[in-house]
Motif scaffolding. Structure first.
Motif, mmCIF file in Angstrom:
data_model
loop_
_atom_site.group_PDB
_atom_site.id
_atom_site.type_symbol
_atom_site.label_atom_id
_atom_site.label_comp_id
_atom_site.label_asym_id
_atom_site.label_seq_id
_atom_site.Cartn_x
_atom_site.Cartn_y
_atom_site.Cartn_z
ATOM 1 N N ALA A 182 0.824 -1.198 0.000
ATOM 2 C CA ALA A 182 0.000 0.000 0.000
ATOM 3 C C ALA A 182 0.865 1.259 0.000
ATOM 4 C CB ALA A 182 -0.928 -0.007 1.214
ATOM 5 N N ALA A 183 1.952 1.222 0.757
ATOM 6 C CA ALA A 183 2.865 2.371 0.791
ATOM 7 C C ALA A 183 3.490 2.612 -0.578
ATOM 8 C CB ALA A 183 3.952 2.133 1.836
ATOM 9 N N LEU A 184 3.929 1.541 -1.230
ATOM 10 C CA LEU A 184 4.528 1.683 -2.549
ATOM 11 C C LEU A 184 3.497 2.167 -3.562
ATOM 12 C CD1 LEU A 184 7.127 1.316 -4.182
ATOM 13 C CD2 LEU A 184 6.380 -1.008 -4.717
ATOM 14 N N GLY A 185 2.268 1.621 -3.488
ATOM 15 C CA GLY A 185 1.217 2.064 -4.396
ATOM 16 C C GLY A 185 0.902 3.540 -4.234
ATOM 17 N N MET A 186 0.891 4.020 -2.982
ATOM 18 C CA MET A 186 0.634 5.433 -2.728
ATOM 19 C C MET A 186 1.750 6.307 -3.284
ATOM 20 S SD MET A 186 -1.744 7.264 -1.140
ATOM 21 C CE MET A 186 -1.694 8.500 -2.418
ATOM 22 N N SER A 187 2.993 5.850 -3.145
ATOM 23 C CA SER A 187 4.131 6.629 -3.640
ATOM 24 C C SER A 187 4.228 6.594 -5.157
ATOM 25 C CB SER A 187 5.433 6.105 -3.031
ATOM 26 O OG SER A 187 5.765 4.827 -3.542
ATOM 27 N N GLN A 188 3.587 5.610 -5.792
ATOM 28 C CA GLN A 188 3.590 5.528 -7.253
ATOM 29 C C GLN A 188 2.515 6.402 -7.880
ATOM 30 O OE1 GLN A 188 3.160 1.285 -7.758
ATOM 31 N NE2 GLN A 188 5.359 0.955 -8.012
ATOM 32 N N THR A 189 1.429 6.636 -7.158
ATOM 33 C CA THR A 189 0.320 7.416 -7.702
ATOM 34 C C THR A 189 0.307 8.853 -7.214
ATOM 35 O OG1 THR A 189 -1.110 6.597 -5.912
ATOM 36 C CG2 THR A 189 -1.135 5.381 -7.988
ATOM 37 N N SER A 190 1.244 9.217 -6.347
ATOM 38 C CA SER A 190 1.357 10.588 -5.873
ATOM 39 C C SER A 190 2.799 10.843 -5.451
ATOM 40 C CB SER A 190 0.407 10.827 -4.685
ATOM 41 O OG SER A 190 0.893 10.172 -3.530
ATOM 42 N N ASP A 191 3.082 12.079 -5.064
ATOM 43 C CA ASP A 191 4.432 12.385 -4.580
ATOM 44 C C ASP A 191 4.524 12.297 -3.060
ATOM 45 O OD1 ASP A 191 2.923 14.572 -3.914
ATOM 46 O OD2 ASP A 191 4.417 16.057 -4.501
ATOM 47 N N ALA A 192 3.521 11.658 -2.438
ATOM 48 C CA ALA A 192 3.492 11.548 -0.981
ATOM 49 C C ALA A 192 4.667 10.734 -0.456
ATOM 50 C CB ALA A 192 2.178 10.911 -0.530
ATOM 51 N N LEU A 193 5.042 11.031 0.776
ATOM 52 C CA LEU A 193 6.068 10.279 1.480
ATOM 53 C C LEU A 193 5.346 9.374 2.481
ATOM 54 C CD1 LEU A 193 9.395 11.722 2.798
ATOM 55 C CD2 LEU A 193 8.059 10.181 4.210
ATOM 56 N N VAL A 194 5.595 8.079 2.418
ATOM 57 C CA VAL A 194 4.845 7.107 3.215
ATOM 58 C C VAL A 194 5.797 6.354 4.139
ATOM 59 C CG1 VAL A 194 3.137 5.261 3.169
ATOM 60 C CG2 VAL A 194 3.316 6.831 1.219
ATOM 61 N N VAL A 195 5.500 6.404 5.433
ATOM 62 C CA VAL A 195 6.297 5.716 6.447
ATOM 63 C C VAL A 195 5.574 4.440 6.859
ATOM 64 C CG1 VAL A 195 7.422 5.900 8.691
ATOM 65 C CG2 VAL A 195 7.149 7.936 7.259
ATOM 66 N N VAL A 196 6.315 3.336 6.904
ATOM 67 C CA VAL A 196 5.747 2.042 7.279
ATOM 68 C C VAL A 196 6.513 1.478 8.473
ATOM 69 C CG1 VAL A 196 5.080 -0.256 6.484
ATOM 70 C CG2 VAL A 196 5.245 1.624 4.842
ATOM 71 N N VAL A 197 5.759 1.018 9.460
ATOM 72 C CA VAL A 197 6.335 0.268 10.573
ATOM 73 C C VAL A 197 5.788 -1.149 10.482
ATOM 74 C CG1 VAL A 197 6.612 0.058 13.059
ATOM 75 C CG2 VAL A 197 6.483 2.323 12.009
ATOM 76 N N SER A 198 6.678 -2.117 10.333
ATOM 77 C CA SER A 198 6.261 -3.501 10.177
ATOM 78 C C SER A 198 5.802 -4.094 11.493
ATOM 79 C CB SER A 198 7.409 -4.335 9.597
ATOM 80 O OG SER A 198 7.064 -5.706 9.556
ATOM 81 N N GLU A 199 4.636 -4.735 11.457
ATOM 82 C CA GLU A 199 4.115 -5.387 12.661
ATOM 83 C C GLU A 199 4.841 -6.692 12.935
ATOM 84 O OE1 GLU A 199 -0.257 -6.731 14.482
ATOM 85 O OE2 GLU A 199 -0.086 -5.794 12.513
ATOM 86 N N GLU A 200 5.392 -7.322 11.912
ATOM 87 C CA GLU A 200 6.070 -8.604 12.066
ATOM 88 C C GLU A 200 7.507 -8.441 12.558
ATOM 89 O OE1 GLU A 200 4.325 -7.742 9.383
ATOM 90 O OE2 GLU A 200 2.571 -9.015 9.753
ATOM 91 N N THR A 201 8.224 -7.476 11.988
ATOM 92 C CA THR A 201 9.645 -7.327 12.304
ATOM 93 C C THR A 201 9.963 -6.081 13.111
ATOM 94 O OG1 THR A 201 10.105 -6.135 10.231
ATOM 95 C CG2 THR A 201 10.222 -8.551 10.179
ATOM 96 N N GLY A 202 9.056 -5.108 13.138
ATOM 97 C CA GLY A 202 9.333 -3.860 13.824
ATOM 98 C C GLY A 202 10.269 -2.934 13.070
ATOM 99 N N ARG A 203 10.575 -3.258 11.822
ATOM 100 C CA ARG A 203 11.478 -2.427 11.036
ATOM 101 C C ARG A 203 10.713 -1.260 10.393
ATOM 102 N NH1 ARG A 203 14.495 -7.582 8.189
ATOM 103 N NH2 ARG A 203 15.847 -8.114 9.963
ATOM 104 N N ILE A 204 11.442 -0.170 10.194
ATOM 105 C CA ILE A 204 10.848 1.044 9.636
ATOM 106 C C ILE A 204 11.313 1.217 8.199
ATOM 107 C CG2 ILE A 204 10.669 3.553 9.858
ATOM 108 C CD1 ILE A 204 11.220 3.221 12.832
ATOM 109 N N ALA A 205 10.369 1.570 7.310
ATOM 110 C CA ALA A 205 10.686 1.804 5.909
ATOM 111 C C ALA A 205 9.946 3.048 5.434
ATOM 112 C CB ALA A 205 10.296 0.599 5.056
ATOM 113 N N VAL A 206 10.462 3.654 4.391
ATOM 114 C CA VAL A 206 9.834 4.827 3.777
ATOM 115 C C VAL A 206 9.713 4.581 2.280
ATOM 116 C CG1 VAL A 206 10.132 7.256 3.181
ATOM 117 C CG2 VAL A 206 10.590 6.498 5.501
ATOM 118 N N ALA A 207 8.526 4.829 1.738
ATOM 119 C CA ALA A 207 8.298 4.741 0.295
ATOM 120 C C ALA A 207 8.189 6.152 -0.268
ATOM 121 C CB ALA A 207 7.032 3.950 0.003
ATOM 122 N N LEU A 208 8.970 6.431 -1.301
ATOM 123 C CA LEU A 208 8.988 7.759 -1.910
ATOM 124 C C LEU A 208 9.323 7.617 -3.390
ATOM 125 C CD1 LEU A 208 8.843 10.850 -1.587
ATOM 126 C CD2 LEU A 208 11.289 10.810 -1.037
#
Length: 256
Positions: free
Chosen positions: A207-233
Motif C-alpha cells: 500500500a505504501a509503494l502504491g501510494m508513492s507511485q500514484t502521488s508524490d506523498a512520502l509514506v512511512v511504514v512500521v512492520s508489525e512482524e519485524t518492527g522495522r521502519i521503511a519509507v516509500a517515496l
C-alpha cells in the motif's frame, strides 16, 4: 522519391518505441497487459487494412471504432493514464519548472513536525506495532482523506501511537498528515501490483509503494512482524531505517 528516410524519421520511430515500451511496463504493473496487447494488435490490423490494402469500407468501419474506442480507453484506463501523467510531471527533469515558480519561503522544513513522527515510529517499532503514515507533499490527497475518519489534530507522538494501538478501530488503515496536521486515519490506499516487491514485505508495504507511485506523498511504514521502519517515496523503498536515517529521509523528502 517514393520514400524518404531521414533523421527525423529515426527520432519519430525512437519516440514511438519508447512510448510503447513505457506503456508496456505500466500495463504490466497494473495487470492489464493482455488488454494492451489486444489494442496493439487492433491498431496494426487497422493500419494494414486502411493504409496498405486501402480497403475503404472496412477501413472506414475501423476508423469509427478507433474514434469511439479512444473515449472507452480513457474511461477504462483512467488510473493508468493518471499515473502516467503524474510520473511525467514528477520527473526530476521537469520538476525544476515548479521549483522555479515556488516561493523561497517554502524551502525550509519545520523539523518540529518531523520529530513527533520519528519518536512515535521508533516507539511503535520497539513494540512491533504496525503503522502506515502518509505525509502529503505537493499532490493533494483529499480523495484518500475521504476514505477514512477525519481527525484534524496537531501532530503529537501520543496521538499517533494511540491511533495505531492494536485495539484501536483505526489501526489497520493509513494516517494522512497534511500541512502539519493529522487530517485523517483509517484511510484506504491503492495497493501496488509490482512483482518485484520482496515476498517478505506485507500488505502495508504494498500500500505504501502504491501510494508513492500514484502521488508524490512520502509514506512511512512500521512492520508489525519485524518492527522495522521503511519509507516509500517516488516508487522506491528506503528499508531498515534508524531514527537518524528516518529523520534525514523525512527532512529531505519534505523539502520542495
Amino acid at each position: 522519391m517514393f520514400f524518404e528516410f531521414g533523421m527525423k524519421d529515426v527520432i519519430d520511430i525512437f519516440l514511438v518505441a519508447l512510448m510503447l515500451f513505457y506503456l508496456y511496463r505500466l500495463m504490466k504493473e497494473s495487470r492489464s497487459l493482455n488488454v494492451f496487447i489486444g489494442i496493439i494488435v487492433f491498431i496494426l490490423v487497422w493500419l494494414f487494412v486502411s493504409q496498405i490494402l486501402e480497403m475503404r469500407l472496412l477501413g472506414s468501419i475501423m476508423d469509427k471504432l478507433v474514434s469511439v474506442g479512444v473515449i472507452g480507453l480513457i474511461v477504462l484506463f483512467q488510473e493508468e493514464i493518471r499515473k502516467f501523467l503524474y510520473s511525467l510531471g514528477a520527473h526530476q527533469r521537469f520538476r525544476f519548472i515548479m521549483n522555479f515558480f515556488s516561493s523561497d519561503a517554502k524551502k525550509n522544513v519545520d523539523k518540529t513536525a518531523i520529530l513527533p513522527i520519528v519518536m512515535a515510529c521508533m516507539s511503535m517499532a520497539k513494540g512491533k506495532v504496525g503503522a502506515l503514515i502518509v505525509i502529503e507533499r505537493a499532490t493533494p490527497l483529499d480523495d484518500i482523506v475521504e476514505t477514512g475518519d477525519i481527525i484534524d489534530a496537531n501532530i503529537t507522538q501520543r496521538l499517533i501511537e494511540n491511533i495505531f494501538f492494536k485495539n484501536s478501530p483505526l489501526h489497520d488503515g493509513a494516517m494522512v498528515i497534511s500541512k502539519k496536521r493529522i487530517k485523517a486515519a483509517g484511510c484506504i490506499l491503492p495497493v501496488s501490483h509490482n512483482q518485484d516487491i520482496p515476498k517478505s514485505l506485507g500488505l502495508r508495504h504494498r500500500a505504501a509503494l502504491g501510494m508513492s507511485q500514484t502521488s508524490d506523498a512520502l509514506v512511512v511504514v512500521v512492520s508489525e512482524e519485524t518492527g522495522r521502519i521503511a519509507v516509500a517515496l517516488n516508487g522506491t523503498f528506503h528499508l531498515r531505517l534508524s531514527a537518524e536515517e528516518l529523520e534525514s529521509v523525512l527532512a529531505e523528502g519534505l523539502t520542495p
